[in-house]
Design an enzyme around this catalytic site. Structure first.
Site, PDB file in Angstrom:
ATOM      1  N   TRP A  10       0.839  -1.202   0.000  1.00 55.09           N
ATOM      2  CA  TRP A  10       0.000   0.000   0.000  1.00 55.09           C
ATOM      3  C   TRP A  10       0.879   1.259   0.000  1.00 55.09           C
ATOM      4  O   TRP A  10       0.533   2.277  -0.590  1.00 55.09           O
ATOM      5  CB  TRP A  10      -0.895  -0.005   1.259  1.00 55.09           C
ATOM      6  CG  TRP A  10      -1.733   1.233   1.411  1.00 55.09           C
ATOM      7  CD1 TRP A  10      -2.989   1.437   0.917  1.00 55.09           C
ATOM      8  CD2 TRP A  10      -1.385   2.435   2.108  1.00 55.09           C
ATOM      9  NE1 TRP A  10      -3.429   2.688   1.258  1.00 55.09           N
ATOM     10  CE2 TRP A  10      -2.475   3.314   1.985  1.00 55.09           C
ATOM     11  CE3 TRP A  10      -0.262   2.858   2.821  1.00 55.09           C
ATOM     12  CZ2 TRP A  10      -2.472   4.589   2.542  1.00 55.09           C
ATOM     13  CZ3 TRP A  10      -0.256   4.122   3.368  1.00 55.09           C
ATOM     14  CH2 TRP A  10      -1.345   4.975   3.242  1.00 55.09           C
ATOM     15  N   HIS A  11       2.044   1.132   0.645  1.00 59.56           N
ATOM     16  CA  HIS A  11       2.929   2.294   0.742  1.00 59.56           C
ATOM     17  C   HIS A  11       3.592   2.635  -0.580  1.00 59.56           C
ATOM     18  O   HIS A  11       4.078   3.753  -0.756  1.00 59.56           O
ATOM     19  CB  HIS A  11       4.002   2.064   1.806  1.00 59.56           C
ATOM     20  CG  HIS A  11       3.454   2.079   3.194  1.00 59.56           C
ATOM     21  ND1 HIS A  11       2.987   0.948   3.813  1.00 59.56           N
ATOM     22  CD2 HIS A  11       3.276   3.082   4.070  1.00 59.56           C
ATOM     23  CE1 HIS A  11       2.554   1.270   5.021  1.00 59.56           C
ATOM     24  NE2 HIS A  11       2.713   2.554   5.199  1.00 59.56           N
ATOM     25  N   GLY A  12       3.664   1.684  -1.491  1.00 58.61           N
ATOM     26  CA  GLY A  12       4.264   2.004  -2.777  1.00 58.61           C
ATOM     27  C   GLY A  12       4.713   0.773  -3.518  1.00 58.61           C
ATOM     28  O   GLY A  12       4.743  -0.334  -2.973  1.00 58.61           O
TER      29      GLY A  12
END
Lengths: 325, 477
Positions: free
Chosen positions: B326-328
């Site tokens: 989700w962070h990247g």
């Protein structure tokens, strides 16, 4: 009855709202006044930007040579020692994109400029350009009247203290409470007292200096290379179209820094220099990275000259500029 | 528009005054004004991405209505899938497409793949992961009948784009935030003052702690292979405080701003550095994201096998890997998630003590806090290193150099005495841990002049020790 209730609730809301606005005003007015005092005080400090801006304003029509680049150019060129009227518009961390904006937006003021000196130091093509949040954008707007924000500006962009409060707080303390004599910036915006640094601390002793850590960017950023190179070509095209003589320079660096450079970054940089020399006629190169005449006592740190070094280097640059006429 | 910018300093009072002058009785107008303000706030980054927010809002709004309207369960599922595909599709295109193409090409050594399937030259819209998750939870909740869909488009558009939490959360659930747009807002002076205090506290965390820590962190982590153990350890600790103060500072400002408009947002951080375990850390760090993944990913996976450790562990690995991603789009984020899953699953290993089945988490709660922090904090540090590194090679270099006790000569704090401001932060947060934020503590203990003096001191600190302006880290997610 309902109307009465509604009216009383509206009036109580109004009362509370006005009370809140009053309290907020009382709270924030001292903050605003303090800020105004800070801003005014910062504007009184004779910074390099301020004096360069004044020089730009007062001598624009006399200037024949513009220097653009990073702190390496800033620290190595003292226009006082150049025979041709020059202005040094370089500054710390300033990259090509900012150089280009300054160049374009001062063009109509610097009407007699014949030569533009651009910098391609070791890491230039593999370092990111300045962003729209670059704190010096405010300084350029205020002192040079140049918009480097990539957007239209508004009154806040003229605030100097707000551009970097922590930095300017230290400047204020230094100037007003510690030692204002340390400020010895000449009319060209060059700091003639700027000797303090690692080299002075080690008494310019090579043996000691070679043992110290060197701060150098060795990491390659290939993703930036192509963009930065193409951007630089655009700058050259602009200068050519304006009929400027172009000098590409790389100021002196100390041997320990020289040795630590990433050979791949260096090779790529040099290949572009070769391409430029083949692609464009009449571009002059003044590379002093390995200049044997520059001595240890000329440095402030590994990649910046001190004022003595700047005097020596500026005189050499002056001779070079005279020679290309 | 950044919360730590002058523009926001102008925007907030103007919007605040107009909003309350419109009057709490005129909810429709207040909401319309909030929507315009929110779109303006977002549009200042890039107005083109407003279209994406509007499109996402409309898709989920319509999907919600049709999910409820449909009598047939398959149709309901169909409308839910439309919503999920839209949201995940947008996320995939903007955030993960280039990564997968690149990795696919690397995996099969297809040098010309990039020519066959060209990567997209697009930028990631700010806050995309936050608002897509928020809208997705709406349709999921409607499908599960946890909430009824709203028929009021204006309220729904406001729910998706509410400017205080639009770009970096907290990720709100529809059941918490959406009803607040239908209720009359009360001009509550106590709440508004508390909102202002929270904004000052958030600015202190962001501008003073996070931005100063960033100087040292960027400097040391730019050349990790040339640094000694102490420098790298120092940078890792500072990075924890950088990201914590950056993100929780943003959340504080968001919650404070929302309070000024009569809204209550969810708490997103709760002093994570005093966690006794990694499991507890995730109950204190980015709480709204953890809850989102727990409710919509973890629980549905383990629903039928709640007591089975193996199933729970599989669910945990899937959930934490997704939290990482989700962070990247980077392997480091995936490994970050996997590392969390490994540590949490170890903490949950059942240990038979007599007839009772306990686990490490249980024993950790029995130990003194300082001892448990000595266990959890190094694990959090390792997570931070993985999170901060550009690739796994860099993470391994940093970790191996730290544990090799390579001398750092000369060790340099880089930011000097400003490190003490982190100590001040920790002391204040721990001392006032029962409160929502340290300034809340002042209200009943000190007279107004003392309180004001303290606020002025903090405003002074914010100006005097402001670090170089950095964007909020979590904007990129």
């Amino acid at each position: 009855m309902l109307d009465q209730k509604k009216n009383s609730s509206i009036s109580s809301f109004k009362k509370e709202f006005l009370h809140f606005v009053k309290i907020c005003s009382i709270f924030f007015i001292p903050v605003i006044i303090t800020y105004a005092v800070l801003e005014y005080s910062v504007l009184q400090i004779p910074t390099s930007y301020k004096l360069t801006g004044e020089y730009l304003h007062n001598h624009a029509e006399e200037v024949e040579v513009i220097f653009l680049g990073s702190s390496q150019v800033k620290n190595s060129i003292n226009p006082k020692f150049l025979e041709k009227k020059s202005i040094n518009l370089s500054s710390t961390s300033q990259h090509h994109n900012t150089d280009f904006k300054i160049l374009k937006q001062t063009r109509d003021r610097l009407i007699n400029v014949k030569t533009v000196v651009l910098e391609i130091s070791y890491g230039h093509f593999e370092l990111p350009h300045n962003t729209k949040y670059f704190w010096k954008n405010n300084l350029f707007l205020k002192y040079y009247n140049v918009n480097t924000f990539d957007r239209s500006t508004y009154f806040k962009d003229q605030f100097i203290y707000l551009s970097r409060p922590g930095f300017f707080s230290s400047q204020l303390i230094q100037y007003y409470f510690k030692d204002s004599k340390t400020y010895n910036i000449n009319e060209f915006g060059f700091d003639e007292n700027n000797f303090d640094g690692k080299f002075k601390k080690h008494n310019y002793n090579d043996e000691k200096l070679l043992k110290t850590n060197v701060k150098i960017e060795r990491k390659a950023y290939l993703n930036l290379f192509e963009y930065n190179v193409n951007y630089f070509y655009k700058m050259i095209e602009f200068c050519k179209n304006e009929g400027f003589e172009i000098v590409i320079t790389s100021p002196p660096i100390y041997k320990s820094y020289n040795e630590l450079r990433n050979p791949d970054i260096l090779r790529r940089r040099d290949s572009i220099v070769n391409i430029i020399s083949e692609k464009y006629d009449g571009i002059h190169f003044f590379n002093s990275e390995n200049d044997p005449e520059i001595k240890t006592r000329h440095f402030r740190n590994e990649n910046h000259l001190n004022p003595d070094g700047a005097e020596f280097y500026s005189k050499k640059m002056s001779d070079f500029l005279n020679s290309i006429d | 528009m950044l919360f730590n910018s002058f523009s926001f300093g102008l925007f907030l009072p103007i919007v605040f005054i107009v909003y309350w002058v419109i009057g709490a009785k005129k909810i429709k107008f207040q909401n319309l004004f909030l929507l315009i303000a929110s779109y303006f706030f977002y549009g200042l980054w890039d107005w083109r991405f407003l279209l994406l927010i509007v499109a996402s809002s409309l898709v989920d709004y319509i999907a919600g209505i049709y999910i409820e309207k449909s009598k047939n369960r398959n149709y309901k599922k169909f409308y839910l899938l439309v919503s999920i595909f839209w949201n995940l599709g947008v996320l995939f295109i903007f955030k993960y497409f280039n990564f997968f193409i690149q990795e696919f090409s690397n995996l099969f050594n297809l040098n010309d793949t990039l020519n066959t399937f060209s990567t997209l030259n697009i930028i990631l819209p700010v806050g995309l992961s936050f608002y897509t998750f928020q809208t997705m939870s709406y349709t999921l909740d409607v499908y599960k009948k946890n909430i009824a869909p709203t028929k009021n488009l204006l309220n729904f558009l406001c729910f998706v784009s509410f400017f205080p939490q639009l770009v970096a959360g907290p990720i709100e659930r529809a059941r918490n935030l959406l009803p607040q747009f239908t209720k009359e807002r009360v001009f509550n002076l106590i709440l508004i003052k508390d909102g202002l205090r929270l904004i000052i506290w958030g600015l202190f965390k962001k501008i003073v702690i996070a931005d100063n820590a960033a100087i040292a962190v960027n400097d040391i982590f730019s050349h990790p292979s040339e640094q000694g153990s102490l420098s790298l350890l120092y940078a890792s600790i500072l990075f924890f405080f950088q990201i914590y103060c950056d993100f929780s500072g943003y959340s504080d400002i968001a919650i404070g701003t929302a309070k000024m408009f009569g809204f209550k947002l969810s708490k997103n951080f709760n002093i994570p550095y005093i966690s006794r375990s990694v499991s507890e850390f995730w109950q204190r760090w980015h709480i709204t994201l953890t809850k989102w993944f727990t409710d919509y990913v973890y629980i549905p996976i383990i629903k039928k096998y709640k007591r089975n450790y193996i199933f729970k562990t599989i669910g945990l690995f899937i959930t934490m890997s997704l939290i990482g991603l989700w962070h990247g789009a980077n392997w480091t984020f995936l490994f970050f998630g996997v590392f969390q899953a490994i540590t949490i699953s170890i903490e949950r290993i059942p240990i038979k003590v007599g007839k009772r089945s306990l686990n490490l988490n249980y024993f950790l709660t029995k130990l003194p806090l300082a001892l448990t922090i000595a266990y959890s904090f190094p694990l959090i540090m390792v997570s931070c290193i993985i999170f901060r590194s550009e690739n796994m090679g860099m993470a391994l270099t940093i970790i191996s150099r730290i544990v090799s006790f390579i001398p750092s000569e000369p060790f340099n704090l880089i930011i000097g005495g400003r490190v003490l401001l982190i100590v001040l932060l920790v002391l204040l947060e721990i001392f006032t841990m029962t409160k929502n934020h340290p300034f809340e503590f002042l209200e009943k203990r000190f007279s107004k002049p003392v309180r004001w003096a303290i606020y002025y001191i903090f405003i002074f600190i914010i100006f005097r020790y402001a670090g170089p302006k950095e964007e909020f880290i979590y904007f990129q997610f």
